[in-house]
Design a protein around this motif. Structure first.
Motif, PDB file in Angstrom:
ATOM      1  N   UNK A 133       0.826  -1.210   0.000  1.00  0.00           N
ATOM      2  CA  UNK A 133       0.000   0.000   0.000  1.00  0.00           C
ATOM      3  C   UNK A 133       0.859   1.258   0.000  1.00  0.00           C
ATOM      4  N   UNK A 134       1.900   1.282   0.822  1.00  0.00           N
ATOM      5  CA  UNK A 134       2.762   2.460   0.905  1.00  0.00           C
ATOM      6  C   UNK A 134       3.459   2.722  -0.425  1.00  0.00           C
ATOM      7  N   UNK A 135       3.889   1.686  -1.102  1.00  0.00           N
ATOM      8  CA  UNK A 135       4.472   1.860  -2.432  1.00  0.00           C
ATOM      9  C   UNK A 135       3.434   2.415  -3.407  1.00  0.00           C
ATOM     10  N   UNK A 136       2.220   1.899  -3.290  1.00  0.00           N
ATOM     11  CA  UNK A 136       1.144   2.355  -4.173  1.00  0.00           C
ATOM     12  C   UNK A 136       0.810   3.825  -3.909  1.00  0.00           C
ATOM     13  N   UNK A 137       0.803   4.233  -2.637  1.00  0.00           N
ATOM     14  CA  UNK A 137       0.570   5.636  -2.304  1.00  0.00           C
ATOM     15  C   UNK A 137       1.603   6.526  -3.002  1.00  0.00           C
ATOM     16  N   UNK A 138       2.870   6.105  -2.960  1.00  0.00           N
ATOM     17  CA  UNK A 138       3.925   6.909  -3.575  1.00  0.00           C
ATOM     18  C   UNK A 138       3.722   7.052  -5.079  1.00  0.00           C
ATOM     19  N   UNK A 139       3.268   5.985  -5.692  1.00  0.00           N
ATOM     20  CA  UNK A 139       3.129   5.988  -7.152  1.00  0.00           C
ATOM     21  C   UNK A 139       1.836   6.638  -7.625  1.00  0.00           C
ATOM     22  N   UNK A 140       0.741   6.419  -6.902  1.00  0.00           N
ATOM     23  CA  UNK A 140      -0.573   6.843  -7.376  1.00  0.00           C
ATOM     24  C   UNK A 140      -1.235   7.915  -6.512  1.00  0.00           C
TER      25      UNK A 140
END
Length: 198
Positions: A27-34
């Motif tokens: 989720x944290x990676x996804x937050x950074x990307x999206x």
């Protein structure tokens, strides 16, 4: 070989064991990307390959997911402060507690860096975590009162605990943006600034 960010395949029937830290890191990676606001809990469930209800059992909200990694850190700090001998200097005990509590696996360090960077840009997340931070503050208050032979409700202990806690948090936000090394030394350096003159 699939990407670590690729959604895991969904399975029917009883859900497999869920690794909350893996879900949080995805989720944290996804937050950074999206984007944090643009990502929904449904997006996270799909990404992790789990049902929405399963996700909400572990993380009732996005802010809870961001703050999800604090409990083990607070637990390790508590263990060090509780076990410290009276002959060890107050500063050395605190530095050891910080260092040991922030000795993290590569995945946990990545998650911590992403969490702190996100908190640095979303002040509402800091407000959500005040309850979680209060547990760490209580541990500091008890330790400082014992070591200083002072009233835990007294001004000196209360202000010092708040100053150390604020410096630690500020140092972690700074570390997430500016330092490629482990977080412990940065937080200890910030704490030393507070402890000068104590």
């Amino acid at each position: 070989m699939t990407s670590p960010d690729a959604p895991a395949p969904r399975r029917r029937g009883r859900p497999a064991d869920v690794d909350p830290e893996r879900v949080a890191l995805l989720a944290l990676r996804h937050f950074d990307e999206h984007g944090y606001e643009q990502t929904t809990m449904d997006d996270i469930a799909r990404l992790a390959g789990i049902g929405r209800r399963t996700l909400f059992r572990y993380f009732p909200s996005k802010p809870a997911l961001v703050w999800g990694g604090i409990e083990p850190v607070v637990g390790r700090m508590h263990d060090v402060l509780d076990a410290a001998g009276d002959d060890e200097l107050l500063r050395d005990v605190l530095a050891r507690a910080v260092t040991e509590s922030l000795t993290l696996s590569p995945e946990a360090e990545e998650a911590t860096r992403r969490r702190m960077a996100l908190m640095g840009t979303h002040p509402a997340l800091v407000g959500f975590g005040l309850t979680a931070m209060a547990a760490n503050r209580g541990i500091l208050v008890d330790f400082l009162a014992r070591r200083l032979g002072a009233d835990p409700e007294g001004l000196r202990v209360q202000v010092l605990a708040d100053a150390i806690g604020s410096a630690d948090f500020s140092a972690l936000v700074w570390w997430a943006r500016h330092d490629d090394g482990p977080p412990g030394p940065v937080v200890v350096a910030a704490m030393d600034q507070v402890l000068r003159g104590v």
